[in-house]
Design a protein around this motif. Structure first.
Motif, PDB file in Angstrom:
ATOM      1  N   HIS A  52       0.837  -1.197   0.000  1.00  0.00           N
ATOM      2  CA  HIS A  52       0.000   0.000   0.000  1.00  0.00           C
ATOM      3  C   HIS A  52       0.868   1.241   0.000  1.00  0.00           C
ATOM      4  O   HIS A  52       1.847   1.324   0.749  1.00  0.00           O
ATOM      5  N   THR A  61      -7.164   8.631   0.915  1.00  0.00           N
ATOM      6  CA  THR A  61      -7.004   7.720  -0.218  1.00  0.00           C
ATOM      7  C   THR A  61      -5.740   6.880  -0.048  1.00  0.00           C
ATOM      8  O   THR A  61      -4.689   7.394   0.339  1.00  0.00           O
ATOM      9  N   ARG A  64      -3.441   0.734  -3.477  1.00  0.00           N
ATOM     10  CA  ARG A  64      -3.122  -0.670  -3.244  1.00  0.00           C
ATOM     11  C   ARG A  64      -2.620  -1.318  -4.529  1.00  0.00           C
ATOM     12  O   ARG A  64      -3.248  -1.187  -5.588  1.00  0.00           O
ATOM     13  N   GLU A  76      -5.324  -0.344  -7.515  1.00  0.00           N
ATOM     14  CA  GLU A  76      -6.542   0.386  -7.185  1.00  0.00           C
ATOM     15  C   GLU A  76      -6.283   1.473  -6.139  1.00  0.00           C
ATOM     16  O   GLU A  76      -5.377   1.344  -5.311  1.00  0.00           O
ATOM     17  N   ILE A  78      -8.196   3.340  -3.029  1.00  0.00           N
ATOM     18  CA  ILE A  78      -9.320   3.093  -2.138  1.00  0.00           C
ATOM     19  C   ILE A  78      -9.539   4.311  -1.267  1.00  0.00           C
ATOM     20  O   ILE A  78      -8.595   4.903  -0.738  1.00  0.00           O
ATOM     21  N   THR A  79     -10.794   4.689  -1.120  1.00  0.00           N
ATOM     22  CA  THR A  79     -11.152   5.791  -0.235  1.00  0.00           C
ATOM     23  C   THR A  79     -11.543   5.235   1.128  1.00  0.00           C
ATOM     24  O   THR A  79     -12.386   4.339   1.234  1.00  0.00           O
ATOM     25  N   THR A  88      -6.557   1.858   7.633  1.00  0.00           N
ATOM     26  CA  THR A  88      -6.095   1.153   6.435  1.00  0.00           C
ATOM     27  C   THR A  88      -5.917  -0.330   6.714  1.00  0.00           C
ATOM     28  O   THR A  88      -6.322  -1.186   5.918  1.00  0.00           O
ATOM     29  N   ASP A  92      -8.808  -2.256   4.738  1.00  0.00           N
ATOM     30  CA  ASP A  92      -8.372  -2.726   3.410  1.00  0.00           C
ATOM     31  C   ASP A  92      -7.334  -3.838   3.466  1.00  0.00           C
ATOM     32  O   ASP A  92      -7.443  -4.806   2.716  1.00  0.00           O
ATOM     33  N   THR A  96      -8.273  -7.523   2.071  1.00  0.00           N
ATOM     34  CA  THR A  96      -7.568  -7.905   0.847  1.00  0.00           C
ATOM     35  C   THR A  96      -6.866  -9.249   1.017  1.00  0.00           C
ATOM     36  O   THR A  96      -6.938 -10.129   0.141  1.00  0.00           O
TER      37      THR A  96
END
Length: 437
Positions: A52, A61, A64, A76, A78-79, A88, A92, A96
């Motif tokens: 990340h 934001t 990734r 991508e 990610i917000t 985070t 995420d 993930t």
């Protein structure tokens, strides 16, 4: 490439575990950390790397990237609802890893952390946060926490007095950590250390860095890698499927309290590196200790541990020094200060360690400090600290008199307003404020 014999692969490790294996890579110098990641990918086409980019974290934001040896699999942005590292990890990183493990259970995972993230934060999230109602460890096996250090920049990082905010890389608005604090915590939490490249000063200085790392984290295996010539297969054998991670091991400040090694006593210089452990039963006189704080850390790269002050005999006082700054704070109550019926709320390991070293008068209270420095005099250090302990005459005065001593630390280590019975005595306390990473 070379490796130390410390912390070998677990002899009894099972081969029946079919969960994908997760190796967590951390390091403050991304070029070295990513070089290790690329090397591991080259050795195993099935390995999947997740990393990340937090450059836009303040705006909520995160970028990734998921890839393998053949190329990028996902790219991508990610917000996040809240712009912080903890968010985070929860929102995420874990989802993930879980998604990848479910989709391709035959492929192992490699998680490369951003430079400001401490691996202990990841371990805490893995232990306490659920993904779809279940622990992440139901899907993956956390194999090892590997920290990569760049030989060219390590000493500069350890000696730095900069903080992350001044450098523009803070993990959150309230992230007040110093660069040196991040570096030492990445090193000390690791079960495996990779010393990447060579020192600018040559081979002897590189060997000195290797000794320094061993003194800072004697519990970790160490691998030295020439950045110009890397054997991918050999590095993979040293870093993957080692079964080195022990989730039950406490954080660095609680290691000694729970009977784990806090540091190695190696007072004889090795390449100029000295590691000295100071232990004592008597309490420190608060004023005398305060007067020598600068002196005892003047030549130190790192010192850590805990102590007790005569004027505050109920409190376990944490001690952390790195990058020219000393942080002290409360780790809660000594067991001797707690009603015995409430010891059941304390970790079993801590109660066992206290029982093995219990003193009829002092209980579990004691001094346990580790000092690691370059070209330092351990005898002089011990003499200075011993001079801060209470004398026989002061001991004879008793605890009620000790509490009346003039105390420069008064109010610095609050135990809260709760009664001792309601205090969680085995929770790490961040002595520099909230640690968002």
């Amino acid at each position: 490439m070379s490796t130390s014999p410390l912390a070998p692969a677990e002899p009894g490790a099972t081969t029946a575990d079919t969960r994908p294996s997760l190796t967590v890579l951390s390091g403050f110098w991304p070029s070295a950390t990513y070089a290790v990641a690329r090397t591991l990918l080259a050795a195993d086409p099935a390995l999947v790397l997740v990393r990340h980019d937090l450059a836009d974290l303040a705006a909520g934001t995160v970028h990734r990237i998921v890839r393998d040896a053949a190329g990028v699999l996902e790219d991508e942005r990610i917000t996040l609802a809240h712009g912080c590292v903890s968010c985070t990890l929860r929102e995420d990183v874990l989802p993930t890893l879980a998604r990848l493990a479910r989709a391709q259970p035959h492929r192992d995972l490699l998680l490369m952390l951003p430079e400001v993230v401490e691996p202990e934060a990841v371990a805490a999230v893995c232990a306490h946060c659920l993904v779809d109602g279940a622990p992440i460890t139901d899907l993956i096996r956390v194999d090892s926490y590997v920290t990569v250090v760049d030989a060219e920049h390590l000493l500069d990082g350890l000696a730095s007095t900069d903080d992350l905010t001044a450098l523009g890389i803070a993990a959150a608005d309230n992230d007040n950590r110093a660069l040196a604090d991040v570096v030492v915590r990445q090193i000390e939490f690791a079960d495996t250390l990779v010393l990447w490249g060579e020192s600018r000063e040559g081979a002897y200085d590189t060997s000195r860095l290797s000794v320094l790392l061993q003194r800072m984290a004697p519990w970790a295996a160490q691998v030295r890698v020439d950045g110009d010539l890397v054997d991918a297969a050999t590095l993979t054998r040293h870093l993957r499927h080692t079964h080195r991670h022990r989730p039950e091991t406490p954080g660095i400040l609680n290691r000694g309290l729970q009977g784990y090694t806090l540091g190695a006593h190696e007072p004889e210089s090795d390449c100029g590196v000295v590691s000295a452990v100071f232990r004592a039963r008597r309490p420190f006189h608060p004023q005398r200790l305060h007067d020598v704080l600068e002196e005892v850390n003047a030549e130190m790269v790192r010192s850590r541990g805990y102590l007790w002050l005569a004027s505050q005999p109920d409190t376990v006082v944490a001690w952390e020094f790195a990058g020219g700054g000393l942080a002290m704070g409360s780790l809660g109550y000594w067991l001797v200060s707690l009603p015995e019926q409430h010891w059941e709320h304390v970790e079993d390991q801590r109660r066992l360690a206290a029982a093995l070293d219990w003193d009829p008068y002092y209980g579990d209270r004691h001094q346990h400090l580790v000092f690691i420095g370059l070209d330092t005099d351990p005898v002089d250090l011990h003499r200075t600290l011993a001079g801060c302990l209470l004398t026989d005459a002061e001991l004879a005065d008793g605890e009620e008199i000790w509490r009346t001593y003039p105390d420069p630390f008064a109010g610095c280590f609050p135990l809260g307003t709760e009664e001792p019975a309601d205090t969680d005595t085995d929770t790490d306390t961040d002595t520099q404020g909230e640690n968002p990473a």
